[in-house]
Design an enzyme around this catalytic site. Structure first.
Site, PDB file in Angstrom:
ATOM      1  N   ASN A 195      -2.799  -8.107  -0.808  1.00  0.00           N
ATOM      2  CA  ASN A 195      -2.382  -8.083  -2.215  1.00  0.00           C
ATOM      3  C   ASN A 195      -3.620  -8.235  -3.087  1.00  0.00           C
ATOM      4  OD1 ASN A 195      -1.241  -9.412  -4.823  1.00  0.00           O
ATOM      5  ND2 ASN A 195       0.559  -8.723  -3.718  1.00  0.00           N
ATOM      6  N   GLU A 249       1.657 -11.373  11.969  1.00  0.00           N
ATOM      7  CA  GLU A 249       2.592 -12.236  12.702  1.00  0.00           C
ATOM      8  C   GLU A 249       3.774 -12.625  11.815  1.00  0.00           C
ATOM      9  OE1 GLU A 249      -0.649 -12.449  12.427  1.00  0.00           O
ATOM     10  OE2 GLU A 249      -1.588 -13.395  14.169  1.00  0.00           O
ATOM     11  N   CYS A 251       0.129 -12.081   6.889  1.00  0.00           N
ATOM     12  CA  CYS A 251      -0.395 -11.689   8.196  1.00  0.00           C
ATOM     13  C   CYS A 251       0.640 -10.870   8.974  1.00  0.00           C
ATOM     14  CB  CYS A 251      -0.750 -12.923   9.018  1.00  0.00           C
ATOM     15  SG  CYS A 251      -2.249 -13.764   8.488  1.00  0.00           S
TER      16      CYS A 251
HETATM   17  N1  THU Z   1      -4.791 -11.246   9.865  1.00  0.00           N
HETATM   18  C1  THU Z   1      -3.574 -11.091  10.468  1.00  0.00           C
HETATM   19  O1  THU Z   1      -2.720 -10.345  10.000  1.00  0.00           O
HETATM   20  N2  THU Z   1      -3.352 -11.773  11.617  1.00  0.00           N
HETATM   21  C2  THU Z   1      -4.273 -12.518  12.276  1.00  0.00           C
HETATM   22  O2  THU Z   1      -3.980 -13.045  13.344  1.00  0.00           O
HETATM   23  C3  THU Z   1      -5.608 -12.688  11.708  1.00  0.00           C
HETATM   24  C4  THU Z   1      -5.814 -12.129  10.344  1.00  0.00           C
HETATM   25  C5  THU Z   1      -5.059 -10.474   8.656  1.00  0.00           C
HETATM   26  C6  THU Z   1      -5.043 -11.230   7.357  1.00  0.00           C
HETATM   27  C7  THU Z   1      -5.893 -10.331   6.491  1.00  0.00           C
HETATM   28  O3  THU Z   1      -5.060  -9.315   5.929  1.00  0.00           O
HETATM   29  C8  THU Z   1      -6.867  -9.677   7.435  1.00  0.00           C
HETATM   30  O4  THU Z   1      -6.332  -9.878   8.732  1.00  0.00           O
HETATM   31  C9  THU Z   1      -8.264 -10.252   7.366  1.00  0.00           C
HETATM   32  O5  THU Z   1      -8.231 -11.628   7.491  1.00  0.00           O
END
Ligand code: THU
Length: 145
Positions: free
Chosen positions: A51, A61, A59
């Site tokens: 965003n 997950e 994330c």
């Molecule tokens: N990110 C995830 O979606 N999962 C993880 O396990 C680690 C980090 C994303 C958050 C952000 O959009 C990008 O990765 C960089 O940190």
């Protein structure tokens, strides 16, 4: 048996890879995908959704867990997370806690790269002595003090 495990993991790998391809990560340029299998055997996937107001991003997950809940699942049997780059894309602290809500200490967390599975952890290894739903019960079963 090995074939069953491999088939299970490759289905999760494919689902997580497909979700990663849809990631919205214009700020970090770091797409992530996650896929989990619920207690019904169904697979749910998610990707990171960033965003312009950076902290509001979510994330992969979190997306997979939201899809599981919306689909009627309540327990994570296995989860797989995939990202590019040389380093392991292990779940952030907040996501470890999100996974914790619906998983057990022995629940496998597989970390993958584009080439395949890189490492297998358990939730207990990534988030030891964690706080979860049981800690809110008046009769706490784990009074190991
Ligand atoms: N990110 C995830 O979606 N999962 C993880 O396990 C680690 C980090 C994303 C958050 C952000 O959009 C990008 O990765 C960089 O940190």
């Amino acid at each position: 048996m090995t074939d069953t495990i491999d088939a299970d993991l490759s289905a999760l790998f494919e689902a997580a890879s497909a979700a990663k391809a849809q990631a919205y990560a214009p700020y970090s340029n770091f797409p992530v995908g996650a896929a989990l299998r619920d207690e019904h055997g169904r697979i749910h996937a998610g990707c990171n959704v960033e965003n312009a107001a950076y902290p509001v991003g979510t994330c992969a997950e979190a997306g997979a867990i939201a899809a599981m809940i919306a689909g009627g699942g309540r327990a994570i049997g296995t989860i797989l997370i995939i990202g590019d780059g040389p380093a392991l894309v292990t779940p952030c602290g907040a996501c470890r806690q999100r996974i914790r809500e619906f998983a057990k200490p022995g629940t496998p967390i597989h970390i993958a790269g584009p080439e395949g599975i890189r490492r297998r952890f358990t939730l207990g290894a990534l988030l030891p002595d964690s706080f979860g739903p049981e800690n809110l019960l008046s009769e706490n079963p784990s009074t190991d003090v």
